[in-house]
Write a protein that holds these residues in place. Structure first.
Motif, PDB file in Angstrom:
ATOM      1  N   THR A 192      11.420  10.069  47.729  1.00  0.00           N
ATOM      2  CA  THR A 192      10.761  11.305  47.306  1.00  0.00           C
ATOM      3  C   THR A 192      10.574  11.370  45.793  1.00  0.00           C
ATOM      4  OG1 THR A 192      12.854  12.498  47.242  1.00  0.00           O
ATOM      5  CG2 THR A 192      11.594  12.602  49.297  1.00  0.00           C
ATOM      6  N   GLU A 193      11.254  10.508  45.028  1.00  0.00           N
ATOM      7  CA  GLU A 193      11.111  10.476  43.568  1.00  0.00           C
ATOM      8  C   GLU A 193       9.908   9.649  43.121  1.00  0.00           C
ATOM      9  OE1 GLU A 193      14.543   9.391  41.328  1.00  0.00           O
ATOM     10  OE2 GLU A 193      15.887  10.637  42.520  1.00  0.00           O
ATOM     11  N   PHE A 194       9.245   8.968  44.051  1.00  0.00           N
ATOM     12  CA  PHE A 194       8.217   7.996  43.697  1.00  0.00           C
ATOM     13  C   PHE A 194       6.829   8.411  44.174  1.00  0.00           C
ATOM     14  CE2 PHE A 194      12.200   5.763  43.819  1.00  0.00           C
ATOM     15  CZ  PHE A 194      12.126   4.894  42.757  1.00  0.00           C
ATOM     16  N   HIS A 195       5.833   7.842  43.519  1.00  0.00           N
ATOM     17  CA  HIS A 195       4.436   7.986  43.928  1.00  0.00           C
ATOM     18  C   HIS A 195       3.925   6.596  44.272  1.00  0.00           C
ATOM     19  CE1 HIS A 195       0.260   9.209  44.001  1.00  0.00           C
ATOM     20  NE2 HIS A 195      -0.004   8.192  43.213  1.00  0.00           N
ATOM     21  N   HIS A 196       3.354   6.451  45.453  1.00  0.00           N
ATOM     22  CA  HIS A 196       2.815   5.167  45.896  1.00  0.00           C
ATOM     23  C   HIS A 196       1.473   4.941  45.217  1.00  0.00           C
ATOM     24  CE1 HIS A 196       0.799   2.435  48.822  1.00  0.00           C
ATOM     25  NE2 HIS A 196       1.962   1.845  48.728  1.00  0.00           N
ATOM     26  N   GLY A 197       1.316   3.810  44.570  1.00  0.00           N
ATOM     27  CA  GLY A 197       0.092   3.528  43.834  1.00  0.00           C
ATOM     28  C   GLY A 197      -0.875   2.622  44.557  1.00  0.00           C
ATOM     29  N   GLY A 198      -0.538   2.187  45.758  1.00  0.00           N
ATOM     30  CA  GLY A 198      -1.456   1.362  46.533  1.00  0.00           C
ATOM     31  C   GLY A 198      -1.265  -0.122  46.323  1.00  0.00           C
ATOM     32  N   GLN A 199      -2.222  -0.866  46.796  1.00  0.00           N
ATOM     33  CA  GLN A 199      -2.187  -2.320  46.764  1.00  0.00           C
ATOM     34  C   GLN A 199      -2.140  -2.832  45.330  1.00  0.00           C
ATOM     35  OE1 GLN A 199      -5.433  -4.054  48.939  1.00  0.00           O
ATOM     36  NE2 GLN A 199      -4.964  -6.120  48.262  1.00  0.00           N
ATOM     37  N   ALA A 200      -1.273  -3.798  45.087  1.00  0.00           N
ATOM     38  CA  ALA A 200      -1.157  -4.406  43.754  1.00  0.00           C
ATOM     39  C   ALA A 200      -2.199  -5.511  43.584  1.00  0.00           C
ATOM     40  CB  ALA A 200       0.240  -4.987  43.563  1.00  0.00           C
ATOM     41  N   ASP A 201      -2.427  -5.881  42.362  1.00  0.00           N
ATOM     42  CA  ASP A 201      -3.292  -7.018  42.020  1.00  0.00           C
ATOM     43  C   ASP A 201      -4.743  -6.854  42.449  1.00  0.00           C
ATOM     44  OD1 ASP A 201      -0.999  -8.254  40.975  1.00  0.00           O
ATOM     45  OD2 ASP A 201      -0.501  -9.097  42.927  1.00  0.00           O
ATOM     46  N   VAL A 202      -5.266  -5.636  42.354  1.00  0.00           N
ATOM     47  CA  VAL A 202      -6.683  -5.394  42.616  1.00  0.00           C
ATOM     48  C   VAL A 202      -7.396  -5.519  41.261  1.00  0.00           C
ATOM     49  CG1 VAL A 202      -8.396  -3.735  43.414  1.00  0.00           C
ATOM     50  CG2 VAL A 202      -6.171  -3.872  44.538  1.00  0.00           C
ATOM     51  N   TRP A 234       4.235   1.100  42.510  1.00  0.00           N
ATOM     52  CA  TRP A 234       4.986   2.344  42.644  1.00  0.00           C
ATOM     53  C   TRP A 234       5.217   2.936  41.263  1.00  0.00           C
ATOM     54  CZ3 TRP A 234       6.489   4.697  47.163  1.00  0.00           C
ATOM     55  CH2 TRP A 234       6.327   3.957  48.325  1.00  0.00           C
ATOM     56  N   ASN A 235       5.249   4.257  41.204  1.00  0.00           N
ATOM     57  CA  ASN A 235       5.539   4.971  39.965  1.00  0.00           C
ATOM     58  C   ASN A 235       6.754   5.858  40.201  1.00  0.00           C
ATOM     59  OD1 ASN A 235       4.854   7.843  38.397  1.00  0.00           O
ATOM     60  ND2 ASN A 235       4.639   5.993  37.176  1.00  0.00           N
ATOM     61  N   HIS A 236       7.749   5.746  39.324  1.00  0.00           N
ATOM     62  CA  HIS A 236       8.964   6.562  39.453  1.00  0.00           C
ATOM     63  C   HIS A 236       8.719   7.898  38.751  1.00  0.00           C
ATOM     64  CE1 HIS A 236      13.633   6.727  39.250  1.00  0.00           C
ATOM     65  NE2 HIS A 236      13.103   7.689  39.977  1.00  0.00           N
ATOM     66  N   GLN A 237       8.004   8.782  39.433  1.00  0.00           N
ATOM     67  CA  GLN A 237       7.583  10.065  38.858  1.00  0.00           C
ATOM     68  C   GLN A 237       8.740  10.957  38.459  1.00  0.00           C
ATOM     69  OE1 GLN A 237       4.858  11.715  41.790  1.00  0.00           O
ATOM     70  NE2 GLN A 237       3.267  11.599  40.237  1.00  0.00           N
ATOM     71  N   ALA A 238       9.778  11.036  39.271  1.00  0.00           N
ATOM     72  CA  ALA A 238      10.880  11.964  39.009  1.00  0.00           C
ATOM     73  C   ALA A 238      11.981  11.320  38.173  1.00  0.00           C
ATOM     74  CB  ALA A 238      11.462  12.472  40.325  1.00  0.00           C
ATOM     75  N   GLY A 239      11.725  10.119  37.673  1.00  0.00           N
ATOM     76  CA  GLY A 239      12.728   9.408  36.886  1.00  0.00           C
ATOM     77  C   GLY A 239      12.153   8.939  35.564  1.00  0.00           C
ATOM     78  N   CYS A 240      12.104   7.632  35.398  1.00  0.00           N
ATOM     79  CA  CYS A 240      11.668   7.034  34.129  1.00  0.00           C
ATOM     80  C   CYS A 240      10.158   7.075  33.934  1.00  0.00           C
ATOM     81  CB  CYS A 240      12.175   5.599  34.047  1.00  0.00           C
ATOM     82  SG  CYS A 240      11.528   4.524  35.348  1.00  0.00           S
ATOM     83  N   ARG A 241       9.390   7.404  34.979  1.00  0.00           N
ATOM     84  CA  ARG A 241       7.937   7.536  34.952  1.00  0.00           C
ATOM     85  C   ARG A 241       7.204   6.211  34.718  1.00  0.00           C
ATOM     86  NH1 ARG A 241       6.712  12.723  35.153  1.00  0.00           N
ATOM     87  NH2 ARG A 241       4.671  12.669  34.183  1.00  0.00           N
ATOM     88  N   ARG A 242       7.864   5.107  34.976  1.00  0.00           N
ATOM     89  CA  ARG A 242       7.252   3.792  34.788  1.00  0.00           C
ATOM     90  C   ARG A 242       6.668   3.260  36.090  1.00  0.00           C
ATOM     91  NH1 ARG A 242      11.528   0.494  31.015  1.00  0.00           N
ATOM     92  NH2 ARG A 242      11.310   1.811  29.184  1.00  0.00           N
ATOM     93  N   TRP A 243       5.657   2.408  35.950  1.00  0.00           N
ATOM     94  CA  TRP A 243       5.033   1.732  37.079  1.00  0.00           C
ATOM     95  C   TRP A 243       5.698   0.374  37.274  1.00  0.00           C
ATOM     96  CZ3 TRP A 243       1.455   3.476  40.472  1.00  0.00           C
ATOM     97  CH2 TRP A 243       0.777   4.647  40.138  1.00  0.00           C
ATOM     98  N   PHE A 244       5.790  -0.064  38.529  1.00  0.00           N
ATOM     99  CA  PHE A 244       6.300  -1.397  38.819  1.00  0.00           C
ATOM    100  C   PHE A 244       5.690  -1.893  40.127  1.00  0.00           C
ATOM    101  CE2 PHE A 244       9.226   1.671  40.540  1.00  0.00           C
ATOM    102  CZ  PHE A 244       9.581   1.188  41.793  1.00  0.00           C
ATOM    103  N   THR A 245       5.775  -3.196  40.328  1.00  0.00           N
ATOM    104  CA  THR A 245       5.249  -3.840  41.522  1.00  0.00           C
ATOM    105  C   THR A 245       6.409  -4.203  42.432  1.00  0.00           C
ATOM    106  OG1 THR A 245       3.408  -4.727  40.251  1.00  0.00           O
ATOM    107  CG2 THR A 245       3.865  -5.791  42.352  1.00  0.00           C
ATOM    108  N   LEU A 246       6.200  -3.994  43.727  1.00  0.00           N
ATOM    109  CA  LEU A 246       7.268  -4.203  44.701  1.00  0.00           C
ATOM    110  C   LEU A 246       6.670  -4.816  45.955  1.00  0.00           C
ATOM    111  CD1 LEU A 246      10.297  -3.239  45.137  1.00  0.00           C
ATOM    112  CD2 LEU A 246       9.295  -1.333  46.358  1.00  0.00           C
ATOM    113  N   ARG A 247       7.433  -5.703  46.610  1.00  0.00           N
ATOM    114  CA  ARG A 247       7.024  -6.227  47.917  1.00  0.00           C
ATOM    115  C   ARG A 247       7.833  -5.521  48.981  1.00  0.00           C
ATOM    116  NH1 ARG A 247       3.611  -9.942  49.136  1.00  0.00           N
ATOM    117  NH2 ARG A 247       4.552 -11.143  50.773  1.00  0.00           N
ATOM    118  N   ARG A 248       7.114  -5.076  50.029  1.00  0.00           N
ATOM    119  CA  ARG A 248       7.751  -4.311  51.098  1.00  0.00           C
ATOM    120  C   ARG A 248       7.177  -4.752  52.434  1.00  0.00           C
ATOM    121  NH1 ARG A 248       6.167   0.628  53.676  1.00  0.00           N
ATOM    122  NH2 ARG A 248       4.277   0.606  52.413  1.00  0.00           N
TER     123      ARG A 248
END
Length: 87
Positions: free
Chosen positions: A15-25, A57-71
């Motif tokens: 719930t702290e994160f915002h999904h940013g969609g597919q990476a490497d577009v 992913w963006n950690h909106q409720a935390g550090c507010r940084r974007w990162f790439t993740l495999r899921r």
């Protein structure tokens, strides 16, 4: 609930994160030369696989940084590998 490992803050509730969609577009090299059909494809069409998927992913409720993740989209298991990077 899914725990997402923020590279800076550690594992946090989804719930702290915002999904940013597919990476490497990749943005088109010359947007003015792209047809309307190709532009619509760039804007609206994304992969939606069952299984391993690289996403932003963006950690909106935390550090507010974007990162790439495999899921794994079937199980929501976070896959740790060399492709998960921060930007």
């Amino acid at each position: 609930m899914m725990l997402i490992p923020c590279p800076w803050c550690g594992p946090r509730n989804e719930t702290e994160f915002h999904h940013g969609g597919q990476a490497d577009v990749s943005y088109p090299a010359d947007p003015s030369a792209v047809s309307d059909v190709d532009w619509a494809h760039f804007l609206f069409y994304r992969a939606n696989p069952k299984g391993a998927f690289t996403e932003r992913w963006n950690h909106q409720a935390g550090c507010r940084r974007w990162f790439t993740l495999r899921r794994d989209t079937r199980t929501n298991e976070i896959l740790h590998d060399d492709r998960a990077v921060t930007r």
